[in-house]
Design an enzyme around this catalytic site. Structure first.
Site, PDB file in Angstrom:
ATOM      1  N   ARG A  24      29.382  45.874  37.783  1.00  0.00           N
ATOM      2  CA  ARG A  24      30.184  47.062  37.461  1.00  0.00           C
ATOM      3  C   ARG A  24      31.409  46.621  36.672  1.00  0.00           C
ATOM      4  O   ARG A  24      32.170  45.767  37.130  1.00  0.00           O
ATOM      5  CB  ARG A  24      30.634  47.788  38.729  1.00  0.00           C
ATOM      6  CG  ARG A  24      31.139  49.218  38.487  1.00  0.00           C
ATOM      7  CD  ARG A  24      31.756  49.849  39.738  1.00  0.00           C
ATOM      8  NE  ARG A  24      33.007  49.192  40.052  1.00  0.00           N
ATOM      9  CZ  ARG A  24      33.350  48.772  41.279  1.00  0.00           C
ATOM     10  NH1 ARG A  24      32.546  48.940  42.307  1.00  0.00           N
ATOM     11  NH2 ARG A  24      34.517  48.172  41.473  1.00  0.00           N
ATOM     12  N   SER A  83      30.290  47.910  44.492  1.00  0.00           N
ATOM     13  CA  SER A  83      30.009  48.983  45.456  1.00  0.00           C
ATOM     14  C   SER A  83      30.159  50.380  44.853  1.00  0.00           C
ATOM     15  O   SER A  83      30.567  50.544  43.711  1.00  0.00           O
ATOM     16  CB  SER A  83      30.919  48.842  46.671  1.00  0.00           C
ATOM     17  OG  SER A  83      32.268  48.876  46.259  1.00  0.00           O
ATOM     18  N   LYS A 102      37.993  35.725  37.277  1.00  0.00           N
ATOM     19  CA  LYS A 102      39.110  36.142  36.404  1.00  0.00           C
ATOM     20  C   LYS A 102      39.352  35.110  35.304  1.00  0.00           C
ATOM     21  O   LYS A 102      39.699  35.449  34.183  1.00  0.00           O
ATOM     22  CB  LYS A 102      40.394  36.313  37.220  1.00  0.00           C
ATOM     23  CG  LYS A 102      40.286  37.270  38.403  1.00  0.00           C
ATOM     24  CD  LYS A 102      40.151  38.704  37.955  1.00  0.00           C
ATOM     25  CE  LYS A 102      40.214  39.672  39.109  1.00  0.00           C
ATOM     26  NZ  LYS A 102      39.109  39.624  40.038  1.00  0.00           N
ATOM     27  N   GLU A 114      38.181  38.791  44.466  1.00  0.00           N
ATOM     28  CA  GLU A 114      37.560  40.116  44.357  1.00  0.00           C
ATOM     29  C   GLU A 114      37.948  40.926  45.586  1.00  0.00           C
ATOM     30  O   GLU A 114      38.476  40.396  46.550  1.00  0.00           O
ATOM     31  CB  GLU A 114      36.031  39.974  44.305  1.00  0.00           C
ATOM     32  CG  GLU A 114      35.510  39.141  43.147  1.00  0.00           C
ATOM     33  CD  GLU A 114      35.991  39.632  41.803  1.00  0.00           C
ATOM     34  OE1 GLU A 114      36.067  40.859  41.605  1.00  0.00           O
ATOM     35  OE2 GLU A 114      36.318  38.800  40.947  1.00  0.00           O
ATOM     36  N   GLY A 115      37.626  42.216  45.543  1.00  0.00           N
ATOM     37  CA  GLY A 115      37.764  43.032  46.753  1.00  0.00           C
ATOM     38  C   GLY A 115      39.006  43.908  46.783  1.00  0.00           C
ATOM     39  O   GLY A 115      39.243  44.620  47.737  1.00  0.00           O
ATOM     40  N   ARG A 175      37.299  56.311  40.266  1.00  0.00           N
ATOM     41  CA  ARG A 175      38.130  56.191  41.471  1.00  0.00           C
ATOM     42  C   ARG A 175      39.565  56.518  41.094  1.00  0.00           C
ATOM     43  O   ARG A 175      40.026  56.149  40.018  1.00  0.00           O
ATOM     44  CB  ARG A 175      38.068  54.770  42.039  1.00  0.00           C
ATOM     45  CG  ARG A 175      36.738  54.440  42.672  1.00  0.00           C
ATOM     46  CD  ARG A 175      36.619  52.976  42.987  1.00  0.00           C
ATOM     47  NE  ARG A 175      36.755  52.176  41.778  1.00  0.00           N
ATOM     48  CZ  ARG A 175      36.906  50.859  41.772  1.00  0.00           C
ATOM     49  NH1 ARG A 175      36.946  50.194  42.895  1.00  0.00           N
ATOM     50  NH2 ARG A 175      37.021  50.213  40.632  1.00  0.00           N
ATOM     51  N   GLU A 183      38.335  44.391  34.903  1.00  0.00           N
ATOM     52  CA  GLU A 183      37.531  43.247  35.348  1.00  0.00           C
ATOM     53  C   GLU A 183      36.064  43.648  35.309  1.00  0.00           C
ATOM     54  O   GLU A 183      35.730  44.822  35.160  1.00  0.00           O
ATOM     55  CB  GLU A 183      37.909  42.850  36.786  1.00  0.00           C
ATOM     56  CG  GLU A 183      37.631  43.950  37.798  1.00  0.00           C
ATOM     57  CD  GLU A 183      38.020  43.594  39.219  1.00  0.00           C
ATOM     58  OE1 GLU A 183      38.420  42.442  39.465  1.00  0.00           O
ATOM     59  OE2 GLU A 183      37.922  44.480  40.087  1.00  0.00           O
ATOM     60  N   ASN A 194      32.761  43.131  37.857  1.00  0.00           N
ATOM     61  CA  ASN A 194      32.337  42.678  39.188  1.00  0.00           C
ATOM     62  C   ASN A 194      30.878  42.275  39.106  1.00  0.00           C
ATOM     63  O   ASN A 194      30.007  43.129  38.900  1.00  0.00           O
ATOM     64  CB  ASN A 194      32.483  43.814  40.199  1.00  0.00           C
ATOM     65  CG  ASN A 194      33.906  44.326  40.272  1.00  0.00           C
ATOM     66  OD1 ASN A 194      34.756  43.732  40.910  1.00  0.00           O
ATOM     67  ND2 ASN A 194      34.176  45.437  39.586  1.00  0.00           N
ATOM     68  N   LYS A 254      47.010  37.832  38.237  1.00  0.00           N
ATOM     69  CA  LYS A 254      45.751  37.995  38.977  1.00  0.00           C
ATOM     70  C   LYS A 254      45.267  36.660  39.530  1.00  0.00           C
ATOM     71  O   LYS A 254      45.015  35.730  38.761  1.00  0.00           O
ATOM     72  CB  LYS A 254      44.666  38.550  38.047  1.00  0.00           C
ATOM     73  CG  LYS A 254      44.914  39.966  37.575  1.00  0.00           C
ATOM     74  CD  LYS A 254      43.734  40.439  36.735  1.00  0.00           C
ATOM     75  CE  LYS A 254      43.621  41.946  36.778  1.00  0.00           C
ATOM     76  NZ  LYS A 254      42.354  42.429  36.237  1.00  0.00           N
TER      77      LYS A 254
END
Length: 476
Positions: free
Chosen positions: A126, A152, A307, A370-371, A452, A145, A147, A366
């Site tokens: 994604r 998800s 990254k 992740e997350g 989002r 970024e 992923n 950064k």
């Protein structure tokens, strides 16, 4: 401040109150669900996943641009994962100071030495963007970024269009309700998993979802499982611990877990250091990587999403290495890049440090994580860089231009949260799915999107981190 909905609706307290009740029930009816924080491993009590009351405005041109470039990003990630020299060079400074990336890289090297057991590669990723508000008031698409592991919300975002359509109809906004796009990433992601399972070639073998210890977001994954079961493809859900206890490789390196042969390992865990609670988790990761099972992602593809790789790709001439005779593809990808700057030791990194210390509000610092919830902003950038500026520790980070989206107004619906209008920022995600078998690309598709939205007071963090909520684009 913009909204997709006129003020007379946004400011009508009685109507909003009614719509909120309708919206929560619609989310439950459509299965936009999460388990509760109190009982993340039981479905006895569930609640709606947080979401916006109204869809958010997104310019059609940038939305279509994000969809159009996705197959090129799929190709790019896949090419990086096969370019061992590039990964070695790109991550050399990072693995000196970042233990997590170093451990992943060590597994990657071991697999290279032994030789890969599986020629089928499955990527479900994604790519996330924000719309940078330019001085001429137009928006430009800028990548935050990509992923490459455990991307998800493909499941839940397949259900949210129905919710927003219904809310808009009840609000008397029929025309807007018809402009909400169909979106079904769950089906597209499952198509990738199904194809990989089919190519593996054993009807008895299962698709194993490698899942977290706490599984609040289980329904997002259940949609993808459900799509696989519709095709009579069996799925199992296992944690690292389960695989450690019941997993093994047979003499042909087939992965057996709890007596079942595993055709595909789909990682919905393993993307951050705290997922590896002990050495056994690392042993399990290595065993799965060594196996004949198709890994989604394999270790090289996981590393391609770091990254540091993102920052190196923005350097002059680097994209051309992967698309030597395709200047138009290079251009399409480059247009989405924000400014990215190295913190490696040396004059270039020193220049980056000086730039960030002089104007910290222009940038985001950064780490290789992740997350969500890991990025550093404003005065904290100064604090961190002053501590690490003279030491190789700084190479654990990259610096990126801060993207400044135009805020919009919306209501964010969360369990037990007070109802209030918020100034919000949105982030657009685009899902990609690809499969390569040996040198042959079997599948390369853009399979859907995710919007989002979060209150503008929150700098960082996603839905699972409890900051952002699910949304839908209303194209302008």
């Amino acid at each position: 401040m913009a909204s997709s909905i006129p003020d007379e609706v946004m400011m009508d307290a009685a109507l909003i109150k009614e719509l909120v009740e309708v919206a929560k029930d619609a989310a439950l009816l459509q299965g936009v669900l999460m388990r509760t924080e109190e009982s993340p491993n039981s479905s006895e009590l569930v609640t709606y996943a947080p979401f916006t009351l109204f869809p958010s405005p997104v310019p059609k041109s940038v939305f279509l641009q994000a969809l159009a470039v996705q197959t090129h990003f799929n190709t790019l990630v896949d090419k990086i994962s096969q370019d061992m020299d590039f990964l070695q060079e790109a991550l050399a400074s990072t693995i000196e100071v970042d233990d997590f990336t170093a451990r992943l890289f060590k597994i990657h090297q071991q697999i290279l030495q032994e030789g890969r057991s599986q020629s089928i590669v499955l990527g479900l990723n994604r790519s996330d963007y924000m719309l940078d508000q330019r001085e001429d008031q137009n928006s430009s698409l800028k990548q935050i970024e990509i992923n490459t592991i455990s991307a998800s919300f493909g499941g839940l975002s397949s259900q949210t269009p129905h919710v927003h359509r219904h809310i808009l109809k009840v609000a008397g906004r029929l025309e807007e309700s018809q402009r909400i796009l169909d979106n079904n990433p769950a089906a597209g992601l499952a198509r990738g998993l199904a194809k990989a399972w089919e190519l593996y070639g054993s009807e008895r073998a299962v698709v194993m979802f490698l899942v977290e210890v706490d599984q609040r977001n289980i329904f997002d994954q259940r949609y993808i499982e459900s799509e696989l079961w519709k095709r009579n493809i069996p799925t199992v859900r296992k944690r690292f611990d389960d695989v450690y206890k019941t997993g093994s490789l047979d003499p042909d390196k087939r992965l057996l877990v709890d007596g079942k042969e595993v055709a595909v390992v789909y990682f919905r865990n393993g993307y951050m250091p705290q997922n590896y609670t002990n050495e056994q988790c690392w042993d399990v990761r290595l065993m799965m990587e060594r196996s004949q099972a198709v890994k989604c992602p394999d270790i090289s593809t996981h590393l391609a999403g770091t990254k540091k790789v993102q920052q190196v790709l923005a350097r002059p001439g680097v994209l051309e290495r992967f698309f030597p005779d395709q200047p138009q593809v290079v251009q399409q990808i480059k247009e989405t890049f924000a400014g990215l700057y190295t913190l490696d030791m040396g004059p270039e990194g020193d220049k980056t440090v000086a730039m960030a210390l002089a104007e910290p509000n222009r940038f985001v610092l950064k780490p290789q994580r992740e997350g969500g919830g890991n990025n550093i902003y404003g005065s904290e950038i100064v604090q961190v860089l002053k501590e690490v500026r003279g030491s190789p520790e700084r190479t654990a980070y990259i610096l990126m231009d801060k993207i400044n989206p135009a805020p919009i107004q919306n209501y964010l619906l969360r369990r037990d949260a007070p109802l209030a209008i918020s100034n919000c920022l949105s982030e657009l995600g685009v899902f990609g799915a690809y499969i390569r078998q040996g040198a042959h690309m079997v599948m390369n598709e853009c399979v859907g999107h995710l919007l989002r939205t979060k209150s503008s007071e929150h700098a960082d963090g996603g839905v699972a981190a409890g900051v952002a909520v699910l949304d839908n684009p209303l194209l302008l």
